[in-house]
Structure formats: structure tokens, C-alpha cells
Write a protein that holds these residues in place. Sequence first.
Motif, PDB file in Angstrom:
ATOM      1  N   LEU A 195       0.853  -1.182   0.000  1.00 41.91           N
ATOM      2  CA  LEU A 195       0.000   0.000   0.000  1.00 41.91           C
ATOM      3  C   LEU A 195       0.888   1.230   0.000  1.00 41.91           C
ATOM      4  CD1 LEU A 195      -2.614  -1.053   2.716  1.00 41.91           C
ATOM      5  CD2 LEU A 195      -2.597  -1.585   0.273  1.00 41.91           C
ATOM      6  N   GLU A 196       0.611   2.136  -0.914  1.00 39.17           N
ATOM      7  CA  GLU A 196       1.401   3.354  -1.031  1.00 39.17           C
ATOM      8  C   GLU A 196       0.452   4.538  -1.143  1.00 39.17           C
ATOM      9  OE1 GLU A 196       5.041   5.091  -3.850  1.00 39.17           O
ATOM     10  OE2 GLU A 196       3.795   3.434  -4.523  1.00 39.17           O
ATOM     11  N   LEU A 197       0.653   5.520  -0.294  1.00 34.05           N
ATOM     12  CA  LEU A 197      -0.226   6.679  -0.274  1.00 34.05           C
ATOM     13  C   LEU A 197       0.438   7.858  -0.971  1.00 34.05           C
ATOM     14  CD1 LEU A 197      -2.743   8.198   0.661  1.00 34.05           C
ATOM     15  CD2 LEU A 197      -1.599   8.619   2.837  1.00 34.05           C
ATOM     16  N   LYS A 198      -0.261   8.394  -1.958  1.00 37.66           N
ATOM     17  CA  LYS A 198       0.157   9.644  -2.592  1.00 37.66           C
ATOM     18  C   LYS A 198      -0.938  10.669  -2.321  1.00 37.66           C
ATOM     19  CE  LYS A 198       2.857   7.709  -6.430  1.00 37.66           C
ATOM     20  NZ  LYS A 198       3.005   7.653  -7.904  1.00 37.66           N
ATOM     21  N   VAL A 199      -0.587  11.687  -1.590  1.00 39.60           N
ATOM     22  CA  VAL A 199      -1.602  12.662  -1.205  1.00 39.60           C
ATOM     23  C   VAL A 199      -2.164  13.345  -2.446  1.00 39.60           C
ATOM     24  CG1 VAL A 199      -0.577  13.078   1.049  1.00 39.60           C
ATOM     25  CG2 VAL A 199       0.128  14.482  -0.865  1.00 39.60           C
ATOM     26  N   LEU A 200      -3.447  13.670  -2.374  1.00 41.50           N
ATOM     27  CA  LEU A 200      -4.133  14.325  -3.487  1.00 41.50           C
ATOM     28  C   LEU A 200      -4.207  15.817  -3.202  1.00 41.50           C
ATOM     29  CD1 LEU A 200      -7.029  11.777  -4.079  1.00 41.50           C
ATOM     30  CD2 LEU A 200      -4.885  11.958  -5.297  1.00 41.50           C
ATOM     31  N   ALA A 201      -3.258  16.547  -3.727  1.00 39.74           N
ATOM     32  CA  ALA A 201      -3.220  17.993  -3.521  1.00 39.74           C
ATOM     33  C   ALA A 201      -3.072  18.681  -4.865  1.00 39.74           C
ATOM     34  CB  ALA A 201      -2.063  18.375  -2.598  1.00 39.74           C
ATOM     35  N   ASP A 202      -3.639  19.870  -4.967  1.00 45.32           N
ATOM     36  CA  ASP A 202      -3.516  20.640  -6.199  1.00 45.32           C
ATOM     37  C   ASP A 202      -2.146  21.287  -6.326  1.00 45.32           C
ATOM     38  OD1 ASP A 202      -6.303  20.334  -7.087  1.00 45.32           O
ATOM     39  OD2 ASP A 202      -6.773  21.505  -5.307  1.00 45.32           O
ATOM     40  N   VAL A 203      -1.600  21.714  -5.177  1.00 44.70           N
ATOM     41  CA  VAL A 203      -0.348  22.468  -5.168  1.00 44.70           C
ATOM     42  C   VAL A 203       0.609  21.826  -4.176  1.00 44.70           C
ATOM     43  CG1 VAL A 203       0.714  24.723  -4.758  1.00 44.70           C
ATOM     44  CG2 VAL A 203      -1.590  24.584  -5.726  1.00 44.70           C
ATOM     45  N   GLY A 204       1.862  21.674  -4.572  1.00 45.47           N
ATOM     46  CA  GLY A 204       2.884  21.149  -3.677  1.00 45.47           C
ATOM     47  C   GLY A 204       3.945  22.201  -3.399  1.00 45.47           C
ATOM     48  N   LEU A 205       4.330  22.327  -2.122  1.00 48.09           N
ATOM     49  CA  LEU A 205       5.379  23.269  -1.747  1.00 48.09           C
ATOM     50  C   LEU A 205       6.717  22.552  -1.761  1.00 48.09           C
ATOM     51  CD1 LEU A 205       3.678  25.183   1.212  1.00 48.09           C
ATOM     52  CD2 LEU A 205       3.551  25.619  -1.249  1.00 48.09           C
ATOM     53  N   LEU A 206       7.652  23.117  -2.477  1.00 46.88           N
ATOM     54  CA  LEU A 206       8.954  22.499  -2.687  1.00 46.88           C
ATOM     55  C   LEU A 206      10.029  23.446  -2.199  1.00 46.88           C
ATOM     56  CD1 LEU A 206      10.390  20.101  -4.248  1.00 46.88           C
ATOM     57  CD2 LEU A 206      10.408  21.637  -6.217  1.00 46.88           C
ATOM     58  N   GLY A 207      11.050  22.897  -1.537  1.00 47.78           N
ATOM     59  CA  GLY A 207      12.124  23.778  -1.097  1.00 47.78           C
ATOM     60  C   GLY A 207      13.060  23.122  -0.113  1.00 47.78           C
ATOM     61  N   MET A 208      14.114  23.828   0.213  1.00 39.73           N
ATOM     62  CA  MET A 208      15.091  23.351   1.177  1.00 39.73           C
ATOM     63  C   MET A 208      14.509  23.407   2.590  1.00 39.73           C
ATOM     64  SD  MET A 208      17.948  22.635  -0.522  1.00 39.73           S
ATOM     65  CE  MET A 208      19.384  22.841   0.506  1.00 39.73           C
ATOM     66  N   PRO A 209      15.103  22.669   3.538  1.00 38.89           N
ATOM     67  CA  PRO A 209      14.670  22.803   4.931  1.00 38.89           C
ATOM     68  C   PRO A 209      14.809  24.258   5.392  1.00 38.89           C
ATOM     69  CG  PRO A 209      16.100  20.900   4.667  1.00 38.89           C
ATOM     70  CD  PRO A 209      16.148  21.652   3.375  1.00 38.89           C
ATOM     71  N   ASN A 210      13.842  24.703   6.142  1.00 36.79           N
ATOM     72  CA  ASN A 210      13.845  26.067   6.703  1.00 36.79           C
ATOM     73  C   ASN A 210      13.624  27.149   5.655  1.00 36.79           C
ATOM     74  OD1 ASN A 210      13.881  26.194   9.478  1.00 36.79           O
ATOM     75  ND2 ASN A 210      15.760  27.387   9.555  1.00 36.79           N
ATOM     76  N   ALA A 211      13.038  26.777   4.509  1.00 37.47           N
ATOM     77  CA  ALA A 211      12.750  27.781   3.488  1.00 37.47           C
ATOM     78  C   ALA A 211      11.494  28.574   3.823  1.00 37.47           C
ATOM     79  CB  ALA A 211      12.595  27.127   2.119  1.00 37.47           C
ATOM     80  N   GLY A 212      10.717  28.084   4.794  1.00 37.87           N
ATOM     81  CA  GLY A 212       9.501  28.789   5.181  1.00 37.87           C
ATOM     82  C   GLY A 212       8.234  28.163   4.647  1.00 37.87           C
ATOM     83  N   LYS A 213       8.288  26.887   4.234  1.00 38.77           N
ATOM     84  CA  LYS A 213       7.102  26.229   3.683  1.00 38.77           C
ATOM     85  C   LYS A 213       6.009  26.080   4.735  1.00 38.77           C
ATOM     86  CE  LYS A 213       9.326  22.554   2.421  1.00 38.77           C
ATOM     87  NZ  LYS A 213      10.607  22.999   3.024  1.00 38.77           N
ATOM     88  N   SER A 214       6.377  25.665   5.927  1.00 38.76           N
ATOM     89  CA  SER A 214       5.379  25.491   6.985  1.00 38.76           C
ATOM     90  C   SER A 214       4.746  26.822   7.376  1.00 38.76           C
ATOM     91  CB  SER A 214       6.013  24.829   8.213  1.00 38.76           C
ATOM     92  OG  SER A 214       6.481  23.533   7.911  1.00 38.76           O
ATOM     93  N   THR A 215       5.553  27.871   7.415  1.00 36.45           N
ATOM     94  CA  THR A 215       5.011  29.195   7.729  1.00 36.45           C
ATOM     95  C   THR A 215       4.043  29.647   6.653  1.00 36.45           C
ATOM     96  OG1 THR A 215       7.082  29.767   8.856  1.00 36.45           O
ATOM     97  CG2 THR A 215       5.609  31.573   8.279  1.00 36.45           C
TER      98      THR A 215
END
Length: 355
Positions: free
Chosen positions: A154-174
Motif C-alpha cells: 500500500l502506497e499513499l500519494k496525497v491528493l493535492a492541487d499544489v505542492g510546496l517544494l524547497g530546502m529545509p527552513n525555506a519557510g514552507k510550513s510558515t
Amino acid sequence: MKFVDEAFIDIAAGDGGNGCVSFRHEKYKEFGGPNGGDGGRGGHVFAVADPNLNTLVDFRYARRHDAKRGEHGMGSDMFGAAGDDITLKMPVGTIITDAETGEVLYELLTPGEVITIAKGGDGGFGNMRFKSAINRAPRQKTPGWPGEKKSLKLELKVLADVGLLGMPNAGKSTLITAISNAKPRIADYPFTTLHPNLGVVRVGPEQSFVVADLPGLIEGASEGAGLGHQFLRHLQRTRLLLHIVDLAPFDGVDPVAQAKAIVLELKKYDAGLYEKPRWLVLNKLDMVPDDERAARVKDFVKRFKHKGPVFEISALTREGCEQLIRDVYRHIKSLQVAEQPPVYVDPRFSGEAAE
């Protein structure tokens, strides 16, 4: 809840019940004839796409799933009862693969979708099935057929329209906190995000899209370095990638070099992912002096040679976020309209036919 996006399970549908050999025993009827019933079918194994689930963690601790076998047939023309089915609830976006061959068997893409992943065996025939004009007292019966048994990944691929990509601490979570209802953990050190976070961005009444914040990537992620490589697969179903870049890194590294490293990892991991629409989002402008912003942005864009939209934002102060989400929504909406199949119009009822 711990996010788990991969699990291995063994499933077994129920075996069919055996047929029965039996004869009528009635007073004053010496040869009552056969009355052995058929066995019941084994239970099926179903999978249902549950929109309330976002992890496969339950299948990490319960790997074996067996349906009940059918009951055996009995005398007096009594058929065996069917075995109880079992239903496995899985998150929307789960891919079910044969663990031995690697063949993709099913994909759960629609909330509430139900599929049969293992069929129960049919019940065996009782001796009443074999009665004929020349065989008045058959003693034949057949055993129940075995149910399907499978080892699945079983493999889960989330169904999202937009994905945030970047280095750690780039501010994606913010950023996902600023624009959506998601509440990921935020801290001033790398690898704060340990699992994907999904958020719904509300643009207006009945206007929204889903954004996914994934763990940060580092150089070598496509070969297994860091954490983000475990979740690159989730970007494959997104319609748009937002490449978040820290324009004021605290360690003094070159943002252009970091951004190019991320793009290279995408290309190594999946060429299709590399070709997806990718917008550049220059973050943390609040940490850049006002008189240096324009020059720093111009220098970055010139050296990075990005082809596509560029946004200048501060996720912390939400500067520029409103314009970003509106442009993203318009882009997602245009893709949805383009993907809709053309409406067929019967020429008999068209205006031309009427004339």
C-alpha cells in the motif's frame, strides 16, 4: 497521528464451504433421494476510500487480514451460509500494488470508492446437484474453491492541487499556515516538518484548493539523503509546484545554488515531475532591508534563469500572499476546465438539424 505512507499487508478471502452428501429419510419412503446442499461462498475482502483517513499507520500494526470461510452444505436441501466479508478503510490516494510482481492493481482516487481486492471462493456442490435420470442416488460432492490470497504493498500519494517544494527552513510550513487551515509545527531549525501536511486554501465562497507542505529536500535527496526523498512521490499528483526559496538564509549560503540543487533532484527523481509547472516564490523578504530587496530579487532571477512566474512574499508577515493564492487558484481552475471532457451534442437536437 504519525504519518505513514507505505505499508505491506497480506490478505486472504474466505474459502468456499464444502458440498454435502445427504439423503432424505422419511417414513414410508425407502429411497427419498439426495438432499445435500451446496457450501456457502467465502467472504470477500473490500477496500474503501475513506476521506477521513490520511495515513496508513493502522496497516503497520495489523498486517494480516482474513475473511471468513463459507459454511459447509447440510442435508434437507440446506445451503451453507456465505462467509462474512471484511472491508479495509484506506486513505484517498492509496495505490494498491502486488508486492511480488510490482504490478499496480488498484488506485483509490474517489472518496467512498469501494473495490474488491480479493474474491472469496465459491461453495462446493452437494450431491443434489448430481442427480439425474440415470444416477438417482449420487454420492458425489465437491469441496469449496479456495479464496484469493495476496501480498500487497500500500502506497499513499496525497491528493493535492499544489505542492510546496524547497530546502529545509525555506519557510514552507510558515507559508501553509499563513494561507490555509493547516497548523504544522514551526521552528527555527531545519527538518521541522517530518511528514506531509495538507491544508485547504479558501479564496472565496466555493473557491478553494488543496496545498501540501512536504519535508524539505537537500542535495542527494533522489538517492535517499535527508527526509524529503521519502515524500517526493506525493508531488507527482499535484498540478502545480511552488518552489519556495529563502532569500535571506541565516547560514550565508547562496540561495541560487540551493534552488538549482532542488531542481536537479527533481530531474533525477522523475522527469515528469521536473516538467510540471513550477512557480518561483522568493520568501522571507521581511528579513531583507527595503533598499536591498529589488536588487537582490533581480540578481536571483538573473542567475537562476527561471522561466515562469516569480512571486516576492513574506510568509511571516503575509506580504504578497494574497496575490499568490489568487493567481494559483486561477491557474488551477483553468487546468480543471481544460481537463473536462467535451460535451456531446446529438446532431438530431442541434440547431443545425432543426433548420
